[in-house]
Design a protein around this motif. Structure first.
Motif, mmCIF file in Angstrom:
data_model
loop_
_atom_site.group_PDB
_atom_site.id
_atom_site.type_symbol
_atom_site.label_atom_id
_atom_site.label_comp_id
_atom_site.label_asym_id
_atom_site.label_seq_id
_atom_site.Cartn_x
_atom_site.Cartn_y
_atom_site.Cartn_z
ATOM 1 N N ASP A 1 46.808 -127.932 -41.625
ATOM 2 C CA ASP A 1 46.766 -127.600 -40.202
ATOM 3 C C ASP A 1 47.443 -126.258 -39.911
ATOM 4 O O ASP A 1 47.738 -125.950 -38.751
ATOM 5 N N ASP B 1 42.156 -132.038 -34.380
ATOM 6 C CA ASP B 1 40.829 -132.101 -34.989
ATOM 7 C C ASP B 1 40.856 -132.801 -36.339
ATOM 8 O O ASP B 1 39.924 -133.539 -36.686
ATOM 9 N N GLY C 1 34.138 -133.573 -36.830
ATOM 10 C CA GLY C 1 34.639 -132.585 -37.766
ATOM 11 C C GLY C 1 34.009 -131.215 -37.641
ATOM 12 O O GLY C 1 34.320 -130.313 -38.428
ATOM 13 N N SER C 2 33.146 -131.019 -36.637
ATOM 14 C CA SER C 2 32.464 -129.737 -36.500
ATOM 15 C C SER C 2 33.421 -128.596 -36.171
ATOM 16 O O SER C 2 33.090 -127.426 -36.399
ATOM 17 N N ALA C 3 34.595 -128.886 -35.651
ATOM 18 C CA ALA C 3 35.570 -127.844 -35.328
ATOM 19 C C ALA C 3 36.430 -127.463 -36.528
ATOM 20 O O ALA C 3 37.231 -126.528 -36.445
ATOM 21 N N LEU C 4 36.269 -128.164 -37.643
ATOM 22 C CA LEU C 4 37.076 -127.902 -38.824
ATOM 23 C C LEU C 4 36.451 -126.806 -39.685
ATOM 24 O O LEU C 4 35.229 -126.602 -39.668
ATOM 25 N N GLY D 1 42.182 -127.204 -39.951
ATOM 26 C CA GLY D 1 41.945 -127.246 -38.516
ATOM 27 C C GLY D 1 43.201 -127.622 -37.779
ATOM 28 O O GLY D 1 44.277 -127.763 -38.368
ATOM 29 N N THR D 2 43.084 -127.813 -36.487
ATOM 30 C CA THR D 2 44.238 -128.222 -35.697
ATOM 31 C C THR D 2 44.601 -129.661 -36.030
ATOM 32 O O THR D 2 43.756 -130.431 -36.521
ATOM 33 N N GLY E 1 41.222 -136.460 -35.474
ATOM 34 C CA GLY E 1 39.975 -136.954 -34.912
ATOM 35 C C GLY E 1 38.939 -137.250 -35.970
ATOM 36 O O GLY E 1 38.242 -138.272 -35.925
ATOM 37 N N TRP E 2 38.834 -136.365 -36.963
ATOM 38 C CA TRP E 2 37.881 -136.571 -38.058
ATOM 39 C C TRP E 2 38.299 -137.750 -38.925
ATOM 40 O O TRP E 2 37.492 -138.649 -39.208
ATOM 41 N N GLU F 1 44.721 -134.160 -28.261
ATOM 42 C CA GLU F 1 45.707 -133.093 -28.122
ATOM 43 C C GLU F 1 46.946 -133.534 -27.353
ATOM 44 O O GLU F 1 47.987 -132.871 -27.427
ATOM 45 N N ARG G 1 36.106 -137.780 -34.009
ATOM 46 C CA ARG G 1 35.418 -136.501 -33.886
ATOM 47 C C ARG G 1 34.585 -136.285 -35.138
ATOM 48 O O ARG G 1 34.905 -136.804 -36.217
#
Length: 228
Positions: free
Chosen positions: A177, A201, A212-215, A197-198, A204-205, A146, A210
């Protein structure tokens, strides 16, 4: 049109941020694990220094590394060094990269990187910018996805989406996004999967930082991406 001079200045600023942040560590912290499996923070710093020299080789028409084995051996050799030695090496290798980037050159020429990958010379500074920014995050010392510059995040998402475009094992995927959109994966008239997602995120994926669970994913499971 890629502005290599702009990207060289961006590399300079990113390097200074990393050096300032890393200087708050101590020798014990350098030996602790980074966010990259199997690598200490010392491995990350050593890799950044040797990558700078490797990209000097690229800009000067030499092989990026003598071999994959030599690359790995150099990182293992340099990883245990104390913090002050690591930071001096990183600062001096970064200066060598800037010097090579400032030399008169045909920036439209094609250069060869690792594993037979080729690219325009003009993109080499951006590739170095990506190394510095993402590995700063990998150190795990308070700099997060971020915190990356907005310009860098957008361009790195574009770069990685392009890298996976046409890959037969990645379904046709639409990325968004909330403001911008990208496409990646195998060729298709319509996307098979939509991922939103952001920017942090998404990056990150795509960059393997990351899971990708936040997507938010529609049309199927989150695609598995090949290693970078």
């Amino acid at each position: 049109m890629i502005d290599h001079a702009h990207d060289l200045e961006s590399v300079r600023g990113a390097t200074e941020r990393l050096l300032t942040a890393a200087a708050t560590m101590d020798n014990a912290a350098v030996t602790q694990s980074s966010r990259l499996p199997g690598w200490s923070r010392g491995h990350v710093l050593a890799h950044l220094s040797r990558n700078a020299d490797a990209l000097v080789n690229v800009l000067r028409g030499r092989p990026m590394y003598p071999s994959a084995e030599a690359r790995d051996a150099d990182i293992e050799r340099d990883a245990p060094r104390p913090l002050d030695v690591q930071l001096t090496d990183l600062r001096e290798s970064a200066a060598r990269f800037q010097e090579a980037g400032a030399a008169p050159a045909d920036w439209s020429r094609t250069v060869e990187l690792r594993n037979g990958v080729t690219d325009s010379a003009s993109r080499v500074p951006f590739r170095r910018w990506a190394e510095v920014e993402l590995h700063h995050v990998d150190l795990g010392i308070g700099y997060e996805l971020e915190d990356l510059p907005e310009e860098f995040t957008e361009r790195e998402i574009t770069f990685l989406a392009d890298r996976f475009s046409g890959h037969p094992e990645v379904p046709a995927t639409s990325l968004a996004d909330g403001t911008r959109a990208w496409s990646t994966g195998r060729d298709a008239d319509l996307p098979e999967v939509t991922v939103a997602g952001t920017p942090a995120d998404l990056l990150g994926w795509l960059a393997g930082r990351r899971d990708g669970s936040a997507l938010t994913v529609h049309g199927g499971p989150l695609p598995s991406l090949p290693p970078l």
